[in-house]
Design a protein around this motif. Structure first.
Motif: not given
Lengths: 158, 390
Positions: B88-94, B164-170, B181-188, B235-240
């Motif tokens: 499980i990758a954890v990446r992005g704004h981390v 960081a404001i949201a987390v996206r899941f793939g 479009p690859d299926f991804t979802k995000s929550i705050s 698991i991708e942490v987003l700053d947007r």
């Protein structure tokens, strides 16, 4: 708890007809390239499934076969066109189970498949696909059919 | 084709059910052909849409894994999962990108929670006017005991950066068409860190069926299933804000009470679907079923509070003029199904319509009037269960 408060009311339940068929699926698209991390995560089945153990649980590798169905779009004008263009991504049953939809509503769906989901359906095939789907919907009763316009701000799915 | 009939595949369809969808088509095959699954209502084979038969919900508040509903968006689903190689990758704004193995995940602090997983479009087939989409009756839902690791714990291991404001899941599934479009979802981020959102590896005491997301899926208690990403591996942490298709365009509801607009409304402010609403179903018989008359009729079923617990369930036999409180079964947690039961005294043979109405612990009560929106999302009205006693 016991109560006595029931009012009789008329109630009937309609049962639709049913048809079986044994035709074969026509077209399935080629598998696309795997995501880089999918190659890491998925694997061909080994002789004994590998395991990962933790406190009170052991996860065992799984390998399954997913069944497909063999139901094509039934015979009718342009059945070959819709079978060739609309069964690579999904079973025909997705369309066959839809309620009565207008030609404009079907058009919005087909265009969404092309524009959003990138279905490789040539523009030249769209009128014949819409002919087929509209005729299919025409066999359903008007009662209960949508009256809404094709515009959909919800984006659908679910 | 037969009028109103859905064609059944002999290889997959073993029986037939009638979902009584207004205007049809209503007939669906049932199938036990899917891996790790018992008899399910076959809505679509590829990608699979498998609905849970209603009688399963009468047998207990927890839905057996082999009867739990299945819903995939894309047909390219891995059919083999090697648990030793899964990451499980954890990446992005981390601060530190991670690739967490299942062995590592199983050693982390655990949490257990009962929660209902319900499709955003559950009961869509009952919308009137009808709307396009998967034509579910009520069985695109299930309740399980989930065991896993808090998402917050994993995010803390990676160290979320300021901003960081949201987390996206793939996940491992992917579009059949590579450019789709690859299926991804995000929550705050706040939601992701609430201590309830979980990376689950256990479902009702076992590893979960592949079609329910083996080896790990996200659990978002109180929220619709679209966020409960299966085969979670990214698991991708987003700053947007997440402007991806599945958040920005799909699964949008009217920004109105009960996600309700007048049928045919073309334009309205919309938001991503989010919290579930209270619902209840009488499960002791199929709608319209006939029984021999007896002076006492047991009326029972299941209720859910949505994003809160079940406070009470009431039954009406006079189309909502009067309501009578049922007794509630054991409380398995605020996000779980909860059993309700009542015994009715029936004066004489005839046809009866019974209604059930749930009020949740936030004081929200199921409305009598169905909502409508073009996506067929978030049905939550009082449902009727008709029975004929002869």
């Amino acid at each position: 708890m016991k109560r006595s408060f029931l009012d009789p009311s008329p109630g009937t339940l309609a049962f639709g007809g049913l048809v079986f068929t044994s035709l074969v699926l026509v077209a399935i698209g080629p598998p696309s390239a795997r995501k880089p991390w999918a190659i890491e995560n998925a694997s061909s089945p080994a002789s004994a499934p590998s395991q990962v153990a933790g406190p009170d649980i052991t996860l065992v590798s799984v390998s399954v076969d997913l069944p497909d169905d063999t139901v094509p779009f039934p015979d009718g004008p342009h059945a070959a066109v819709i079978n060739a263009n609309c069964t690579s991504c999904h079973s025909a049953t997705m369309a066959l189970s839809q309620p009565r939809l207008s030609r404009d509503q079907w058009k919005a769906i087909v265009e969404k498949m092309r524009a959003t989901y990138k279905a490789p359906v040539p523009a030249s095939a769209v009128p014949e696909i819409l002919d087929y789907l509209t005729a299919m919907s025409g066999k359903l009763p008007v009662n209960g059919s949508p009256t809404a316009a094709s515009a959909d701000r919800s984006g659908g799915t679910g | 084709m037969g009028s109103g009939a859905l064609l059944a595949a002999p290889a997959l369809g073993q029986g037939l059910v009638d979902l009584a969808l207004p205007g049809g088509p209503s007939s669906r095959p049932t199938s036990s052909s899917f891996p790790e699954k018992g008899e399910m209502i076959l809505q679509r084979a590829r990608p699979p849409l498998l609905e849970t038969p209603m009688e399963v919900f009468d047998q207990g508040v927890f839905t057996p894994n082999d009867r739990f509903f299945v819903r995939w968006h894309w047909a390219d689903i891995p059919t083999s999962i090697d648990v030793q190689r899964y990451r499980i990758a954890v990446r992005g704004h981390v601060n530190r990108s991670l690739a967490i193995s299942l062995a590592e995940l199983l050693r982390m602090p655990r949490v257990e929670l009962a929660a209902v997983n319900q499709c955003s479009g559950n009961s869509r087939g009952l919308f009137q006017p009808r709307v396009a989409g998967a034509q579910w009756r009520h069985g695109a839902m299930g309740n399980a005991k989930w065991v896993g690791v808090r998402l917050r714990h994993v995010l803390d291991l990676a160290g979320v950066k300021p901003g960081a404001i949201a987390v996206r899941f793939g996940a491992l599934d992917q579009p059949v068409v590579p450019t789709g479009p690859d299926f991804t979802k995000s929550i705050s981020l706040d939601h992701a860190r609430d201590g309830e959102v979980m990376i689950a590896f256990e479902m009702n005491g076992e590893q979960m069926p592949l079609l329910n997301g083996f080896p790990v899926r996200l659990i978002v208690p109180g929220w619709y299933s679209t966020y409960w990403v299966k085969m979670l591996n990214d698991i991708e942490v987003l700053d947007r804000p997440d402007d991806g298709y599945w958040m920005a365009k799909a699964y949008k509801i009217p920004d109105t009470p009960h996600a309700n607009v007048a049928p045919g409304t073309k334009d309205f402010p919309s938001v991503p679907i989010n919290r579930m609403v209270p619902r209840s179903w009488i499960t002791g018989w199929a709608d319209g079923q006939t029984f021999s008359y007896a002076p006492e009729l047991p009326v029972g079923g299941i209720a859910m509070g949505g994003d809160a617990g079940v406070a009470k369930v009431e039954i009406s036999g006079d189309l909502g003029r009067t309501w009578h409180e049922a007794s509630l079964g054991p409380d398995e947690g605020r996000y779980s199904f909860r059993r309700f039961d009542m015994t009715l005294r029936v004066p004489h043979a005839g046809s009866y319509t019974l209604l059930s109405r749930c009020t949740n612990t936030n004081g929200v009560t199921q409305p009598m009037t169905p909502n409508w929106n073009p996506g067929g999302f978030m049905r939550g009205c009082v449902e009727a269960a008709r029975v004929r006693l002869t």
